[in-house]
Design a protein around this motif. Structure first.
Motif, PDB file in Angstrom:
ATOM      1  N   ALA A 139       0.827  -1.205   0.000  1.00 29.87           N
ATOM      2  CA  ALA A 139       0.000   0.000   0.000  1.00 29.87           C
ATOM      3  C   ALA A 139       0.866   1.262   0.000  1.00 29.87           C
ATOM      4  CB  ALA A 139      -0.928  -0.005   1.216  1.00 29.87           C
ATOM      5  N   ILE A 140       1.935   1.272   0.796  1.00 32.62           N
ATOM      6  CA  ILE A 140       2.830   2.439   0.848  1.00 32.62           C
ATOM      7  C   ILE A 140       3.514   2.647  -0.495  1.00 32.62           C
ATOM      8  CG2 ILE A 140       4.952   3.336   1.880  1.00 32.62           C
ATOM      9  CD1 ILE A 140       4.110   1.920   4.483  1.00 32.62           C
ATOM     10  N   VAL A 141       4.002   1.555  -1.095  1.00 31.39           N
ATOM     11  CA  VAL A 141       4.684   1.658  -2.395  1.00 31.39           C
ATOM     12  C   VAL A 141       3.722   2.168  -3.465  1.00 31.39           C
ATOM     13  CG1 VAL A 141       5.783   0.329  -4.239  1.00 31.39           C
ATOM     14  CG2 VAL A 141       6.393  -0.115  -1.862  1.00 31.39           C
ATOM     15  N   VAL A 142       2.480   1.659  -3.460  1.00 27.42           N
ATOM     16  CA  VAL A 142       1.502   2.084  -4.454  1.00 27.42           C
ATOM     17  C   VAL A 142       1.140   3.560  -4.278  1.00 27.42           C
ATOM     18  CG1 VAL A 142      -0.911   1.816  -5.176  1.00 27.42           C
ATOM     19  CG2 VAL A 142       0.540  -0.193  -4.897  1.00 27.42           C
ATOM     20  N   ILE A 143       0.975   4.017  -3.043  1.00 25.31           N
ATOM     21  CA  ILE A 143       0.663   5.429  -2.791  1.00 25.31           C
ATOM     22  C   ILE A 143       1.789   6.326  -3.298  1.00 25.31           C
ATOM     23  CG2 ILE A 143       0.344   7.163  -0.991  1.00 25.31           C
ATOM     24  CD1 ILE A 143      -1.125   4.985   0.627  1.00 25.31           C
ATOM     25  N   CYS A 144       3.041   5.966  -2.993  1.00 24.30           N
ATOM     26  CA  CYS A 144       4.189   6.752  -3.481  1.00 24.30           C
ATOM     27  C   CYS A 144       4.225   6.755  -5.006  1.00 24.30           C
ATOM     28  CB  CYS A 144       5.484   6.177  -2.931  1.00 24.30           C
ATOM     29  SG  CYS A 144       5.680   6.358  -1.144  1.00 24.30           S
ATOM     30  N   GLY A 145       3.981   5.589  -5.605  1.00 25.98           N
ATOM     31  CA  GLY A 145       3.968   5.508  -7.059  1.00 25.98           C
ATOM     32  C   GLY A 145       2.853   6.329  -7.665  1.00 25.98           C
ATOM     33  N   THR A 146       1.706   6.387  -6.986  1.00 24.96           N
ATOM     34  CA  THR A 146       0.569   7.153  -7.486  1.00 24.96           C
ATOM     35  C   THR A 146       0.886   8.636  -7.539  1.00 24.96           C
ATOM     36  OG1 THR A 146      -0.997   5.524  -6.640  1.00 24.96           O
ATOM     37  CG2 THR A 146      -1.846   7.736  -7.054  1.00 24.96           C
ATOM     38  N   VAL A 147       1.541   9.146  -6.491  1.00 28.00           N
ATOM     39  CA  VAL A 147       1.911  10.573  -6.464  1.00 28.00           C
ATOM     40  C   VAL A 147       2.829  10.906  -7.632  1.00 28.00           C
ATOM     41  CG1 VAL A 147       3.095  12.364  -5.151  1.00 28.00           C
ATOM     42  CG2 VAL A 147       1.582  10.749  -3.977  1.00 28.00           C
ATOM     43  N   LEU A 148       3.797  10.033  -7.901  1.00 29.63           N
ATOM     44  CA  LEU A 148       4.721  10.267  -9.013  1.00 29.63           C
ATOM     45  C   LEU A 148       4.023  10.120 -10.360  1.00 29.63           C
ATOM     46  CD1 LEU A 148       7.916   8.358  -7.783  1.00 29.63           C
ATOM     47  CD2 LEU A 148       7.537  10.828  -7.799  1.00 29.63           C
ATOM     48  N   ALA A 149       3.248   9.038 -10.509  1.00 28.54           N
ATOM     49  CA  ALA A 149       2.628   8.750 -11.805  1.00 28.54           C
ATOM     50  C   ALA A 149       1.564   9.772 -12.185  1.00 28.54           C
ATOM     51  CB  ALA A 149       2.019   7.350 -11.786  1.00 28.54           C
ATOM     52  N   SER A 150       0.938  10.394 -11.197  1.00 28.21           N
ATOM     53  CA  SER A 150      -0.130  11.354 -11.492  1.00 28.21           C
ATOM     54  C   SER A 150       0.385  12.589 -12.212  1.00 28.21           C
ATOM     55  CB  SER A 150      -0.818  11.787 -10.194  1.00 28.21           C
ATOM     56  OG  SER A 150       0.070  12.579  -9.416  1.00 28.21           O
ATOM     57  N   GLY A 151       1.692  12.881 -12.070  1.00 27.10           N
ATOM     58  CA  GLY A 151       2.253  14.080 -12.687  1.00 27.10           C
ATOM     59  C   GLY A 151       2.135  15.322 -11.836  1.00 27.10           C
TER      60      GLY A 151
END
Length: 322
Positions: free
Chosen positions: A148-160
């Motif tokens: 969950a932590i990795v996905v949240i961090c990835g989401t912030v980056l991937a969102s732009g």
């Protein structure tokens, strides 16, 4: 490939031995299906449609697609499963949850940049873990927490959002609507994987979509009568297929074999798909940070499945031949 996995799950359900890895792939595909929705909505907006019309179009064609599929099954001899009023209301409530996500997310886009709305929507990854803890009274595993932590961090980056240097002050209505869409999205994943899963897939999906239709038409009651349904048909059909028919079926097939937290994490495949489809269909740029975010999200999905992968490896299990 997907059809083989679905068939594998059905066979497992009959024997009460569901292949967890196949279920995980099916739920991952459900997230991918959701990811195709955002570019279609943007195309609809570009052609003059508003959020109320896109929500109504999605619900209308979702119901029509499920109705057509169910009628085909009826012609082939599949009977309607008898449901009590309470059972039907539970499925309609599940439909209200998915329609609420569409309504709240579309509303948030009226106040927020897409990147910010996406980041808030994808908080369903950890909200799903919280719902799982509340419903089962079982604490999350370390793999679920890490994923969950990795996905949240990835989401912030991937969102732009970081790439675009978004401002720090946003309309509170938009923030509440976007976060509300995350809650209803996680709730839909939980309900879709748990409510009346013994009902045949097409019948179950039709009733769920009827619930979505009820809420959508509360916001756009004249959609069927003012000609909008015909003009919006190309977008509504695509949304109905990828945002209702396929996700409802796939979550219903794969979700019951998995914890709610894992379902939420796997469904994060929606964001990378949305970014890739936007780049292909809308010519939107993708920078290095977004690519890193996509990779992080996929890593989070792999982490969430580590126990299952270890079990398969220790048993020397191999997938059945198609």
């Amino acid at each position: 490939m997907i059809m083989w996995l679905v068939a594998d799950i059905r066979a497992g359900e009959a024997a009460r031995k569901v292949n967890r890895f196949a279920s995980a792939v099916v739920v991952f595909c459900a997230g991918v299906s959701y990811g195709t929705m955002a570019p279609v909505i943007k195309l609809a907006y570009a052609h003059g449609f508003v959020w109320r019309e896109t929500v109504a179009g999605q619900a209308t064609f979702g119901v029509l697609l499920f109705l057509a599929a169910f009628l085909v099954q009826r012609l082939r001899g599949v009977r309607w499963h008898h449901l009590s009023g309470v059972q039907a209301l539970k499925l309609i409530g599940t439909g209200l949850a998915t329609s609420s996500t569409a309504v709240l997310y579309s509303l948030s886009l009226s106040y927020l940049p897409v990147a910010v709305a996406l980041v808030l929507l994808f908080q369903f990854t950890w909200i799903g873990v919280v719902i799982q803890v509340i419903a089962t009274r079982r604490p999350p595993t370390r793999y679920e927490v890490i994923a969950a932590i990795v996905v949240i961090c990835g989401t912030v980056l991937a969102s732009g959002m970081l790439s675009n240097g978004a401002a720090a002050s946003y309309d509170p209505i938009g923030l509440l609507a976007a976060f509300g869409s995350a809650i209803t999205c996680a709730l839909f994943m939980f309900l879709s994987s748990r409510v009346e899963t013994q009902v045949p897939s097409m019948q179950r999906g039709l009733i769920i979509c009827f619930g979505a239709w009820l809420l959508a038409y509360a916001f756009c009651p004249m959609f069927l009568f003012d000609g909008t349904v015909v003009a919006e048909a190309p977008y509504g059909f695509t949304q109905g297929l990828f945002a209702l028919l396929l996700p409802v079926l796939l979550f219903g097939l794969g979700g019951p074999a998995l914890p709610t937290g894992i379902v939420s994490i796997l469904a994060a495949s929606e964001l990378p798909t949305s970014i890739i489809m936007s780049a292909l269909l809308l010519a939107e740029g993708v920078d290095g940070l977004q690519i890193c975010g996509i990779i992080l999200i996929l890593c989070g999905v792999v982490v969430s499945q580590t126990p299952t992968l270890k079990a398969l490896r220790s048993k020397g299990a191999a997938p059945p031949s198609p």
